[in-house]
Motif scaffolding. Structure first.
Motif, PDB file in Angstrom:
ATOM      1  N   TYR A 157      59.853 -16.208 -97.830  1.00  0.00           N
ATOM      2  CA  TYR A 157      59.729 -17.543 -98.421  1.00  0.00           C
ATOM      3  C   TYR A 157      59.775 -18.634 -97.351  1.00  0.00           C
ATOM      4  O   TYR A 157      59.072 -19.648 -97.449  1.00  0.00           O
ATOM      5  CB  TYR A 157      60.845 -17.752 -99.443  1.00  0.00           C
ATOM      6  CG  TYR A 157      60.828 -19.106-100.106  1.00  0.00           C
ATOM      7  CD1 TYR A 157      59.976 -19.362-101.175  1.00  0.00           C
ATOM      8  CD2 TYR A 157      61.666 -20.123 -99.665  1.00  0.00           C
ATOM      9  CE1 TYR A 157      59.957 -20.609-101.785  1.00  0.00           C
ATOM     10  CE2 TYR A 157      61.654 -21.367-100.264  1.00  0.00           C
ATOM     11  CZ  TYR A 157      60.794 -21.608-101.330  1.00  0.00           C
ATOM     12  OH  TYR A 157      60.780 -22.844-101.924  1.00  0.00           O
ATOM     13  N   SER A 158      60.591 -18.433 -96.333  1.00  0.00           N
ATOM     14  CA  SER A 158      60.729 -19.445 -95.289  1.00  0.00           C
ATOM     15  C   SER A 158      59.598 -19.411 -94.269  1.00  0.00           C
ATOM     16  O   SER A 158      59.355 -20.415 -93.597  1.00  0.00           O
ATOM     17  CB  SER A 158      62.067 -19.264 -94.565  1.00  0.00           C
ATOM     18  OG  SER A 158      62.134 -17.985 -93.958  1.00  0.00           O
ATOM     19  N   ALA A 159      58.904 -18.278 -94.146  1.00  0.00           N
ATOM     20  CA  ALA A 159      57.879 -18.153 -93.103  1.00  0.00           C
ATOM     21  C   ALA A 159      56.464 -18.038 -93.645  1.00  0.00           C
ATOM     22  O   ALA A 159      55.511 -18.108 -92.867  1.00  0.00           O
ATOM     23  CB  ALA A 159      58.171 -16.929 -92.231  1.00  0.00           C
ATOM     24  N   LEU A 160      56.298 -17.872 -94.958  1.00  0.00           N
ATOM     25  CA  LEU A 160      54.960 -17.620 -95.498  1.00  0.00           C
ATOM     26  C   LEU A 160      54.046 -18.826 -95.355  1.00  0.00           C
ATOM     27  O   LEU A 160      52.834 -18.674 -95.198  1.00  0.00           O
ATOM     28  CB  LEU A 160      55.064 -17.209 -96.971  1.00  0.00           C
ATOM     29  CG  LEU A 160      53.786 -16.650 -97.605  1.00  0.00           C
ATOM     30  CD1 LEU A 160      53.325 -15.404 -96.864  1.00  0.00           C
ATOM     31  CD2 LEU A 160      54.006 -16.338 -99.075  1.00  0.00           C
ATOM     32  N   GLY A 161      54.597 -20.029 -95.401  1.00  0.00           N
ATOM     33  CA  GLY A 161      53.765 -21.216 -95.252  1.00  0.00           C
ATOM     34  C   GLY A 161      53.087 -21.295 -93.902  1.00  0.00           C
ATOM     35  O   GLY A 161      52.021 -21.907 -93.769  1.00  0.00           O
ATOM     36  N   ILE A 162      53.677 -20.673 -92.887  1.00  0.00           N
ATOM     37  CA  ILE A 162      53.084 -20.665 -91.550  1.00  0.00           C
ATOM     38  C   ILE A 162      52.167 -19.460 -91.377  1.00  0.00           C
ATOM     39  O   ILE A 162      51.088 -19.567 -90.795  1.00  0.00           O
ATOM     40  CB  ILE A 162      54.193 -20.655 -90.479  1.00  0.00           C
ATOM     41  CG1 ILE A 162      55.093 -21.882 -90.651  1.00  0.00           C
ATOM     42  CG2 ILE A 162      53.602 -20.610 -89.082  1.00  0.00           C
ATOM     43  CD1 ILE A 162      56.279 -21.897 -89.720  1.00  0.00           C
TER      44      ILE A 162
ATOM     45  N   PRO B 288      65.666  -6.301-100.953  1.00  0.00           N
ATOM     46  CA  PRO B 288      64.509  -7.079-101.427  1.00  0.00           C
ATOM     47  C   PRO B 288      64.775  -8.577-101.500  1.00  0.00           C
ATOM     48  O   PRO B 288      63.897  -9.381-101.172  1.00  0.00           O
ATOM     49  CB  PRO B 288      64.242  -6.491-102.820  1.00  0.00           C
ATOM     50  CG  PRO B 288      64.742  -5.098-102.740  1.00  0.00           C
ATOM     51  CD  PRO B 288      65.960  -5.181-101.870  1.00  0.00           C
ATOM     52  N   LEU B 289      65.968  -8.969-101.929  1.00  0.00           N
ATOM     53  CA  LEU B 289      66.274 -10.398-101.972  1.00  0.00           C
ATOM     54  C   LEU B 289      66.329 -10.992-100.567  1.00  0.00           C
ATOM     55  O   LEU B 289      65.898 -12.130-100.346  1.00  0.00           O
ATOM     56  CB  LEU B 289      67.608 -10.617-102.693  1.00  0.00           C
ATOM     57  CG  LEU B 289      67.621 -10.289-104.193  1.00  0.00           C
ATOM     58  CD1 LEU B 289      69.006 -10.533-104.777  1.00  0.00           C
ATOM     59  CD2 LEU B 289      66.573 -11.104-104.943  1.00  0.00           C
ATOM     60  N   LEU B 290      66.845 -10.215 -99.613  1.00  0.00           N
ATOM     61  CA  LEU B 290      66.869 -10.689 -98.230  1.00  0.00           C
ATOM     62  C   LEU B 290      65.454 -10.845 -97.685  1.00  0.00           C
ATOM     63  O   LEU B 290      65.123 -11.858 -97.051  1.00  0.00           O
ATOM     64  CB  LEU B 290      67.674  -9.716 -97.365  1.00  0.00           C
ATOM     65  CG  LEU B 290      67.759 -10.036 -95.873  1.00  0.00           C
ATOM     66  CD1 LEU B 290      68.445 -11.375 -95.656  1.00  0.00           C
ATOM     67  CD2 LEU B 290      68.494  -8.932 -95.126  1.00  0.00           C
ATOM     68  N   PHE B 291      64.597  -9.853 -97.936  1.00  0.00           N
ATOM     69  CA  PHE B 291      63.211  -9.946 -97.493  1.00  0.00           C
ATOM     70  C   PHE B 291      62.495 -11.119 -98.156  1.00  0.00           C
ATOM     71  O   PHE B 291      61.690 -11.808 -97.520  1.00  0.00           O
ATOM     72  CB  PHE B 291      62.473  -8.646 -97.805  1.00  0.00           C
ATOM     73  CG  PHE B 291      62.805  -7.525 -96.863  1.00  0.00           C
ATOM     74  CD1 PHE B 291      63.468  -7.773 -95.682  1.00  0.00           C
ATOM     75  CD2 PHE B 291      62.453  -6.221 -97.159  1.00  0.00           C
ATOM     76  CE1 PHE B 291      63.782  -6.751 -94.806  1.00  0.00           C
ATOM     77  CE2 PHE B 291      62.754  -5.189 -96.294  1.00  0.00           C
ATOM     78  CZ  PHE B 291      63.421  -5.454 -95.118  1.00  0.00           C
ATOM     79  N   THR B 292      62.775 -11.345 -99.432  1.00  0.00           N
ATOM     80  CA  THR B 292      62.136 -12.456-100.132  1.00  0.00           C
ATOM     81  C   THR B 292      62.513 -13.788 -99.499  1.00  0.00           C
ATOM     82  O   THR B 292      61.667 -14.676 -99.336  1.00  0.00           O
ATOM     83  CB  THR B 292      62.536 -12.439-101.610  1.00  0.00           C
ATOM     84  OG1 THR B 292      62.148 -11.184-102.192  1.00  0.00           O
ATOM     85  CG2 THR B 292      61.855 -13.568-102.364  1.00  0.00           C
ATOM     86  N   GLY B 293      63.787 -13.940 -99.139  1.00  0.00           N
ATOM     87  CA  GLY B 293      64.204 -15.179 -98.489  1.00  0.00           C
ATOM     88  C   GLY B 293      63.527 -15.390 -97.147  1.00  0.00           C
ATOM     89  O   GLY B 293      63.115 -16.508 -96.808  1.00  0.00           O
ATOM     90  N   ILE B 294      63.390 -14.311 -96.370  1.00  0.00           N
ATOM     91  CA  ILE B 294      62.722 -14.428 -95.070  1.00  0.00           C
ATOM     92  C   ILE B 294      61.246 -14.775 -95.244  1.00  0.00           C
ATOM     93  O   ILE B 294      60.703 -15.656 -94.559  1.00  0.00           O
ATOM     94  CB  ILE B 294      62.889 -13.123 -94.274  1.00  0.00           C
ATOM     95  CG1 ILE B 294      64.373 -12.874 -93.973  1.00  0.00           C
ATOM     96  CG2 ILE B 294      62.080 -13.165 -92.986  1.00  0.00           C
ATOM     97  CD1 ILE B 294      64.644 -11.550 -93.300  1.00  0.00           C
TER      98      ILE B 294
END
Length: 304
Positions: free
Chosen positions: A226-231, A218-224
């Motif tokens: 977090y970096s792509a959600l703005g797009i 879950p922490l790995l998915f959250t990081g991914i």
């Protein structure tokens, strides 16, 4: 031996390649070339010329032809190689063990790890259960922050509705049937896909797979995300609460891992290399691992 050398050998001519004189301190490697990158640039310019100017396309065509010829000449009629010096160093492995266990293999199958895994349906069940558990923290966030249980669902659905991009918090707090259906579709499909991933990776965790997969993944998915959600979804990125999002992810990971890990594992093709008595259940799997003697090296003989 290149294709031209093989052709001459078939005609009865004994042709000795350039690197036939093998040197233990030298290794033959293909010569480096920049033509593949030039070819990629030429193809890119051809595509760019279709939407910009014909001159750009002609330049790309010229580079494509030049790079194709240059690349072909490096492998035809003779492959170009270069000699790379190698420092030969003897490595001696020291071990205190007297026996070593190896997995059995067969000519038909290579080693496949893990030996056991979960069925695809198991991953789907875990994804559905984890998706249901994930809605509890999301509903708590909606009730505590916006006094409405529908806010999280509408916020997720807003990522797929262009007309909801500028929706207010009051609008997202109301019940919308189309928003609920869209959120259920997005959340359900994503949960099942992640459940399939959990079914694949859980057998690879040697210890405490549920806790490990329930926290690290879950922490790995959250990081991914977090970096792509703005797009992907700017409205969701602007209004998401990352604390509650991480809590929802951990709830999904723990429940999904628990459900998946409770199911019976199935054998991978590696199991076919085991003896028939083991596959038939007559003997234990422990007998399938063959102890192989290991030659011990005295520490005083080990090079410093």
């Amino acid at each position: 031996m290149s294709s031209a050398d093989k052709f001459k050998s078939l005609k009865g001519e004994l042709v000795e390649p350039d690197h036939a004189h093998h040197n233990a301190d030298v290794v033959q490697l293909p010569s480096p070339t920049a033509w593949p990158m030039v070819l990629a640039l030429g193809i890119s310019l051809i595509c760019a010329g279709m939407v910009t100017n014909i001159v750009v396309g002609l330049l790309g065509l010229l580079l494509t032809l030049m790079s194709s010829v240059g690349w072909f000449l490096q492998v035809l009629p003779r492959e170009q190689h270069e000699s790379i010096p190698v420092d030969v160093e003897e490595v001696r492995i020291v071990s205190s063990r007297t026996l070593m266990e190896r997995l059995p293999t067969s000519p038909e199958h290579r080693k496949i790890l893990p030996i056991e895994t979960f069925h695809i349906v198991t991953g789907l069940k875990g994804g559905i259960a984890g998706g249901i558990a994930m809605t509890i923290p999301a509903a708590l966030f909606s009730v505590l922050r916006y006094h409405s249980v529908w806010y999280a669902a509408n916020l997720l659905a807003a990522g797929g509705f262009v007309s909801w991009a500028g929706a207010s918090d009051a609008f997202l707090s109301e019940f919308h049937l189309n928003g609920l259906l869209a959120a259920m579709m997005i959340h359900g499909l994503t949960s099942m896909l992640v459940g399939l991933l959990y079914g694949s990776i859980l057998p690879m965790y040697p210890r405490h797979p549920i806790v490990t997969a329930g926290i690290t993944v879950p922490l790995l998915f959250t990081g991914i995300i977090y970096s792509a959600l703005g797009i992907v979804s700017p409205i969701l990125n602007a209004r998401i609460d990352w604390f509650w999002f991480v809590a929802s992810q951990i709830a999904f990971g723990l429940v999904c891992g628990y459900v998946v890990n409770r199911h019976t594992r199935i054998r991978t093709p590696q199991f076919r290399a085991l003896p028939f008595s083991v596959r038939a259940g007559v003997e234990s799997d422990q007998g399938a691992f063959v102890p192989i003697p290991v030659q011990l090296v005295d520490e005083k003989d080990t090079p410093q």
